[in-house]
Motif scaffolding. Structure first.
Motif, PDB file in Angstrom:
ATOM      1  N   ASN A  95       0.829  -1.214   0.000  1.00 19.11           N
ATOM      2  CA  ASN A  95       0.000   0.000   0.000  1.00 19.11           C
ATOM      3  C   ASN A  95       0.859   1.257   0.000  1.00 19.11           C
ATOM      4  O   ASN A  95       0.536   2.236  -0.674  1.00 19.11           O
ATOM      5  CB  ASN A  95      -0.958   0.001   1.198  1.00 19.11           C
ATOM      6  CG  ASN A  95      -2.194  -0.824   0.935  1.00 19.11           C
ATOM      7  OD1 ASN A  95      -2.559  -1.073  -0.206  1.00 19.11           O
ATOM      8  ND2 ASN A  95      -2.828  -1.262   2.007  1.00 19.11           N
ATOM      9  N   VAL A  96       1.948   1.239   0.746  1.00 25.84           N
ATOM     10  CA  VAL A  96       2.859   2.392   0.760  1.00 25.84           C
ATOM     11  C   VAL A  96       3.431   2.614  -0.637  1.00 25.84           C
ATOM     12  O   VAL A  96       3.443   3.737  -1.153  1.00 25.84           O
ATOM     13  CB  VAL A  96       3.985   2.197   1.807  1.00 25.84           C
ATOM     14  CG1 VAL A  96       5.088   3.229   1.628  1.00 25.84           C
ATOM     15  CG2 VAL A  96       3.405   2.272   3.219  1.00 25.84           C
ATOM     16  N   LEU A  97       3.908   1.544  -1.272  1.00 22.77           N
ATOM     17  CA  LEU A  97       4.462   1.675  -2.631  1.00 22.77           C
ATOM     18  C   LEU A  97       3.422   2.178  -3.618  1.00 22.77           C
ATOM     19  O   LEU A  97       3.712   3.043  -4.448  1.00 22.77           O
ATOM     20  CB  LEU A  97       5.007   0.336  -3.125  1.00 22.77           C
ATOM     21  CG  LEU A  97       6.377  -0.072  -2.662  1.00 22.77           C
ATOM     22  CD1 LEU A  97       6.792  -1.366  -3.346  1.00 22.77           C
ATOM     23  CD2 LEU A  97       7.400   0.994  -2.925  1.00 22.77           C
ATOM     24  N   LEU A  98       2.218   1.635  -3.541  1.00 22.72           N
ATOM     25  CA  LEU A  98       1.161   2.075  -4.463  1.00 22.72           C
ATOM     26  C   LEU A  98       0.832   3.548  -4.236  1.00 22.72           C
ATOM     27  O   LEU A  98       0.656   4.300  -5.203  1.00 22.72           O
ATOM     28  CB  LEU A  98      -0.080   1.193  -4.310  1.00 22.72           C
ATOM     29  CG  LEU A  98       0.090  -0.235  -4.828  1.00 22.72           C
ATOM     30  CD1 LEU A  98      -1.068  -1.122  -4.351  1.00 22.72           C
ATOM     31  CD2 LEU A  98       0.203  -0.251  -6.345  1.00 22.72           C
ATOM     32  N   ALA A  99       0.770   3.985  -2.990  1.00 25.62           N
ATOM     33  CA  ALA A  99       0.480   5.394  -2.701  1.00 25.62           C
ATOM     34  C   ALA A  99       1.600   6.305  -3.204  1.00 25.62           C
ATOM     35  O   ALA A  99       1.340   7.397  -3.713  1.00 25.62           O
ATOM     36  CB  ALA A  99       0.272   5.590  -1.197  1.00 25.62           C
ATOM     37  N   GLU A 100       2.830   5.844  -3.080  1.00 23.67           N
ATOM     38  CA  GLU A 100       3.976   6.672  -3.484  1.00 23.67           C
ATOM     39  C   GLU A 100       4.208   6.697  -4.989  1.00 23.67           C
ATOM     40  O   GLU A 100       4.690   7.696  -5.520  1.00 23.67           O
ATOM     41  CB  GLU A 100       5.254   6.157  -2.812  1.00 23.67           C
ATOM     42  CG  GLU A 100       5.325   6.399  -1.339  1.00 23.67           C
ATOM     43  CD  GLU A 100       6.568   5.777  -0.705  1.00 23.67           C
ATOM     44  OE1 GLU A 100       7.352   5.092  -1.411  1.00 23.67           O
ATOM     45  OE2 GLU A 100       6.756   5.963   0.507  1.00 23.67           O
ATOM     46  N   HIS A 101       3.909   5.589  -5.696  1.00 16.78           N
ATOM     47  CA  HIS A 101       4.361   5.486  -7.078  1.00 16.78           C
ATOM     48  C   HIS A 101       3.280   5.204  -8.114  1.00 16.78           C
ATOM     49  O   HIS A 101       3.539   5.355  -9.309  1.00 16.78           O
ATOM     50  CB  HIS A 101       5.441   4.396  -7.190  1.00 16.78           C
ATOM     51  CG  HIS A 101       6.633   4.697  -6.349  1.00 16.78           C
ATOM     52  ND1 HIS A 101       7.573   5.625  -6.719  1.00 16.78           N
ATOM     53  CD2 HIS A 101       7.011   4.227  -5.139  1.00 16.78           C
ATOM     54  CE1 HIS A 101       8.495   5.708  -5.785  1.00 16.78           C
ATOM     55  NE2 HIS A 101       8.173   4.868  -4.812  1.00 16.78           N
TER      56      HIS A 101
END
Length: 177
Positions: A70-76
């Motif tokens: 979820n962090v990666l999806l939100a960031e990228h």
């Protein structure tokens, strides 16, 4: 994704030639992998992205893996879109645009792929090999019980070592009536 993550884990300064060969094996065209289109800065970013993705692939706890994705999806990631560029057929992109860096593309598309696998299987089907002295990452999506090893070779070595350990322990115990 997993091949690049494994390659960078074993060689943090993965040479350009190795990275290009790896990307080519996974469908990137030679003309997209020249020094002009995959710059040294792009290569550094891609190596860092592969190391970061390797950390998620080493995470076998489903809840922690989901939070990291979820962090990666939100960031990228951006809104999914169909893209057809430089002679490629139509394909799905989730990075923020056709001008996204190689690292952003890698992180967004890899996070989406792992998120799909996690939701389809209900668990993280990836991890780091459980064999002693092996740090190879694996991705298991087949039927059957969850994977613990990167290969049948590592699984066999671990079983043989475990068998020998149990036999040695049994031989070391005094006879009991």
């Amino acid at each position: 994704m997993i091949d690049l993550a494994n390659a960078v884990r074993s060689q943090p300064n993965l040479p350009r030639s190795t990275a290009v060969r790896l990307l080519g094996r996974h469908g990137e065209r030679a003309e997209d992998l020249t020094q002009a289109t995959l710059t040294d800065e792009d290569l550094r970013g891609l190596r860092d992205a592969a190391l970061r993705m390797g950390g998620i692939l080493a995470e076998s706890d489903t809840d922690r893996a989901a939070l990291a994705l979820n962090v990666l999806l939100a960031e990228h990631a951006g809104a999914p879109r169909l893209s057809r560029h430089e002679g490629h057929p139509w394909h799905l992109h989730v990075d923020r645009g056709d001008d996204a860096s190689w690292a952003e593309w890698f992180l967004a598309s890899s996070a989406l792929a792992l998120a799909r696998i996690l939701t389809e299987h209900g668990r993280a089907t990836w991890g780091e090999c459980a064999a002693a002295n092996c740090r190879t990452l694996y991705l298991g999506t087949g039927p059957g019980s969850p994977r613990r090893y990167c290969s049948t070779t590592c699984a066999s070595r671990a079983r043989v070592a475990d068998h020998r350990r149990r036999r040695a322990e049994a031989e070391a115990e005094p006879d009991r009536p």
